[in-house]
Design a protein around this motif. Structure first.
Motif, PDB file in Angstrom:
ATOM      1  N   ARG A 191       0.960  -1.223   0.100  1.00 14.68           N
ATOM      2  CA  ARG A 191      -0.074  -0.046   0.051  1.00 14.68           C
ATOM      3  C   ARG A 191       0.850   1.305   0.013  1.00 14.68           C
ATOM      4  O   ARG A 191       0.718   2.205  -0.793  1.00 14.68           O
ATOM      5  N   GLY A 192       1.821   1.270   0.819  1.00 15.17           N
ATOM      6  CA  GLY A 192       2.433   2.675   1.132  1.00 15.17           C
ATOM      7  C   GLY A 192       3.362   2.994  -0.051  1.00 15.17           C
ATOM      8  O   GLY A 192       3.558   3.941  -0.590  1.00 15.17           O
ATOM      9  N   TYR A 193       3.882   1.743  -0.503  1.00 10.57           N
ATOM     10  CA  TYR A 193       4.963   1.947  -1.668  1.00 10.57           C
ATOM     11  C   TYR A 193       4.080   1.579  -3.110  1.00 10.57           C
ATOM     12  O   TYR A 193       3.930   2.534  -4.030  1.00 10.57           O
ATOM     13  N   LEU A 194       3.929   0.413  -3.422  1.00  7.70           N
ATOM     14  CA  LEU A 194       3.270   0.033  -4.851  1.00  7.70           C
ATOM     15  C   LEU A 194       1.973   0.661  -5.017  1.00  7.70           C
ATOM     16  O   LEU A 194       1.901   1.295  -6.175  1.00  7.70           O
ATOM     17  N   GLN A 195       1.051   0.567  -4.151  1.00 12.83           N
ATOM     18  CA  GLN A 195      -0.247   1.337  -4.547  1.00 12.83           C
ATOM     19  C   GLN A 195      -0.127   2.762  -4.754  1.00 12.83           C
ATOM     20  O   GLN A 195      -0.723   3.525  -5.584  1.00 12.83           O
ATOM     21  N   GLN A 196       0.862   3.260  -3.971  1.00  8.41           N
ATOM     22  CA  GLN A 196       1.054   4.863  -3.938  1.00  8.41           C
ATOM     23  C   GLN A 196       1.728   5.266  -5.261  1.00  8.41           C
ATOM     24  O   GLN A 196       1.378   6.201  -5.916  1.00  8.41           O
ATOM     25  N   ARG A 197       2.545   4.391  -5.838  1.00  4.69           N
ATOM     26  CA  ARG A 197       3.425   4.608  -7.010  1.00  4.69           C
ATOM     27  C   ARG A 197       2.332   4.316  -8.148  1.00  4.69           C
ATOM     28  O   ARG A 197       2.427   5.297  -8.976  1.00  4.69           O
ATOM     29  N   PHE A 198       1.646   3.245  -8.160  1.00  6.39           N
ATOM     30  CA  PHE A 198       0.711   2.998  -9.299  1.00  6.39           C
ATOM     31  C   PHE A 198      -0.035   4.048  -9.480  1.00  6.39           C
ATOM     32  O   PHE A 198      -0.742   4.521 -10.460  1.00  6.39           O
ATOM     33  N   VAL A 201       0.609   7.249 -11.743  1.00  6.99           N
ATOM     34  CA  VAL A 201       0.520   6.793 -13.211  1.00  6.99           C
ATOM     35  C   VAL A 201      -0.678   6.337 -13.697  1.00  6.99           C
ATOM     36  O   VAL A 201      -0.891   6.071 -15.046  1.00  6.99           O
ATOM     37  N   MET A 202      -1.590   6.162 -12.951  1.00 10.05           N
ATOM     38  CA  MET A 202      -2.912   5.343 -13.322  1.00 10.05           C
ATOM     39  C   MET A 202      -4.079   5.998 -12.421  1.00 10.05           C
ATOM     40  O   MET A 202      -3.821   6.333 -11.395  1.00 10.05           O
ATOM     41  N   PRO A 203      -5.151   5.348 -12.869  1.00 10.90           N
ATOM     42  CA  PRO A 203      -6.390   5.836 -11.837  1.00 10.90           C
ATOM     43  C   PRO A 203      -6.028   5.171 -10.659  1.00 10.90           C
ATOM     44  O   PRO A 203      -5.652   3.823 -10.415  1.00 10.90           O
ATOM     45  N   PRO A 204      -6.598   5.687  -9.606  1.00  9.24           N
ATOM     46  CA  PRO A 204      -6.248   5.114  -8.017  1.00  9.24           C
ATOM     47  C   PRO A 204      -6.940   3.837  -7.762  1.00  9.24           C
ATOM     48  O   PRO A 204      -6.486   2.628  -7.181  1.00  9.24           O
ATOM     49  N   VAL A 205      -8.208   3.671  -8.767  1.00  5.90           N
ATOM     50  CA  VAL A 205      -9.147   2.308  -8.484  1.00  5.90           C
ATOM     51  C   VAL A 205      -8.055   1.115  -9.004  1.00  5.90           C
ATOM     52  O   VAL A 205      -8.231   0.042  -8.652  1.00  5.90           O
ATOM     53  N   LEU A 206      -7.707   1.472 -10.128  1.00  9.17           N
ATOM     54  CA  LEU A 206      -6.820   0.390 -10.879  1.00  9.17           C
ATOM     55  C   LEU A 206      -5.617   0.230 -10.168  1.00  9.17           C
ATOM     56  O   LEU A 206      -5.014  -0.855  -9.928  1.00  9.17           O
ATOM     57  N   ALA A 207      -5.037   1.205  -9.546  1.00  9.50           N
ATOM     58  CA  ALA A 207      -3.801   1.016  -8.676  1.00  9.50           C
ATOM     59  C   ALA A 207      -4.109   0.127  -7.349  1.00  9.50           C
ATOM     60  O   ALA A 207      -3.478  -0.871  -7.070  1.00  9.50           O
ATOM     61  N   LEU A 208      -5.221   0.298  -6.585  1.00 12.07           N
ATOM     62  CA  LEU A 208      -5.927  -0.551  -5.652  1.00 12.07           C
ATOM     63  C   LEU A 208      -6.135  -1.895  -6.063  1.00 12.07           C
ATOM     64  O   LEU A 208      -5.585  -2.952  -5.482  1.00 12.07           O
ATOM     65  N   ILE A 209      -6.611  -2.234  -7.425  1.00 10.22           N
ATOM     66  CA  ILE A 209      -6.746  -3.437  -7.748  1.00 10.22           C
ATOM     67  C   ILE A 209      -5.527  -4.298  -8.001  1.00 10.22           C
ATOM     68  O   ILE A 209      -5.074  -5.247  -7.535  1.00 10.22           O
ATOM     69  N   ILE A 210      -4.667  -3.680  -8.617  1.00  5.49           N
ATOM     70  CA  ILE A 210      -3.178  -4.234  -9.120  1.00  5.49           C
ATOM     71  C   ILE A 210      -2.588  -4.425  -7.989  1.00  5.49           C
ATOM     72  O   ILE A 210      -2.031  -5.692  -7.558  1.00  5.49           O
ATOM     73  N   ALA A 211      -2.195  -3.739  -6.765  1.00 13.86           N
ATOM     74  CA  ALA A 211      -1.491  -3.822  -5.654  1.00 13.86           C
ATOM     75  C   ALA A 211      -2.315  -5.141  -4.714  1.00 13.86           C
ATOM     76  O   ALA A 211      -1.585  -5.896  -4.344  1.00 13.86           O
TER      77      ALA A 211
END
Length: 275
Positions: A191-198, A201-211
């Motif tokens: 969460r702190g690193y991957l979701q924040q980095r994603f 560069v992409m919509p937050p919901v997509l970052a949430l799903i990928i992380a």
């Protein structure tokens, strides 16, 4: 030693100098008690060199900054997967059963995994706190709170868990390990690193799903049901991070789910799975 390590992690967000001093003392004790050996000390020495280079030169070179961040990320993943040599994590619970219908399990105090927040904060100053939380309402938090036992009840319906009340004598050791040597490390990475980095560069919901998917894949050794369960749990933790912008809030939800799982359901799973 483990209390010192937990104290060092607690101080990391608020007083980095104190946190580092406590970590140095903890490392010295760990080396003396053979929890780490010269290979782990070499790894930590390399980490210090990378930190010095990052502080002094990363702002002058974008390429160098990216290369160092990738290296730090790989080091964090190595610590997460326990593939960095030189760490001898002591076993605290050896093949114990939480209850008569629970599967036996073992638990370690993970010195290597606990280092992940120290590694990631070198390249991610906003690891513990971001100033861009999603606007939220009270019902968002009520929904997330309900989702914690709700997810466990879904696991019961699928046959992976069964309701079983526990009062283990080793509850304190479990909570200490879960907060500082498991949940904080995992939330810092996913969460702190991957979701924040994603999210940059992409919509937050997509970052949430990928992380969350990556978090689920981390648990592949437990089988497909655990991967699905962990991915759904990752969505809860990721939403907690999105709504609050605070890593410790995600950690709180992570620990709460694990504690609820231990106290009220077969842990880590029902011993007679239907598949």
């Amino acid at each position: 030693m483990w209390y010192l390590l937990a104290l060092s992690l607690s101080a990391l967000q608020f007083n980095k100098k104190l946190s580092v001093v406590l970590l140095i003392v903890t490392t010295a004790i760990a080396e003396y008690t053979r929890i780490i050996d010269v290979r782990a000390l070499t790894f930590l020495g390399i980490l210090v060199i990378i930190t010095v280079i990052h502080i002094n030169f990363s702002s002058k070179s974008k390429i160098l900054s990216i290369m160092l961040e990738i290296l730090l990320l790989l080091m964090s993943v190595g610590l997460m997967l326990h593939v960095i040599p030189g760490f001898h994590n002591p076993i605290i619970l050896d093949n114990v059963r939480a209850g008569p219908e629970s599967r036996p399990f073992s638990m370690y105090y993970n010195f290597d995994k606990a280092l992940i927040p120290f590694v990631l904060i070198i390249c991610m100053k906003s690891l513990f706190r971001t100033d861009k939380p999603v606007p939220n309402r009270l019902w968002y938090w009520l929904a997330l709170a309900i989702a914690v036992p709700g997810l466990l009840l879904i696991a019961v319906a699928s046959g992976g868990l069964k309701i079983e009340i526990h009062h283990p004598t080793w509850l304190f050791q479990f909570i200490l390990a879960n907060i500082f040597f498991v949940s904080l490390a995992e939330e810092a990475l996913f969460r702190g690193y991957l979701q924040q980095r994603f999210s940059s560069v992409m919509p937050p919901v997509l970052a949430l799903i990928i992380a969350s998917l990556l978090f689920g894949i981390l648990h592949y050794a437990g089988g497909s049901l655990l991967v699905i369960f962990s991915t759904l749990a990752g969505l809860i933790y990721g939403l907690a991070w999105m709504l609050s912008g605070r890593l410790w809030v995600a950690v709180l939800f992570h620990v709460s789910l694990n504690l609820c799982h231990l106290l009220f359901f077969t842990y880590p799973a029902f011993q007679h799975l239907p598949f």
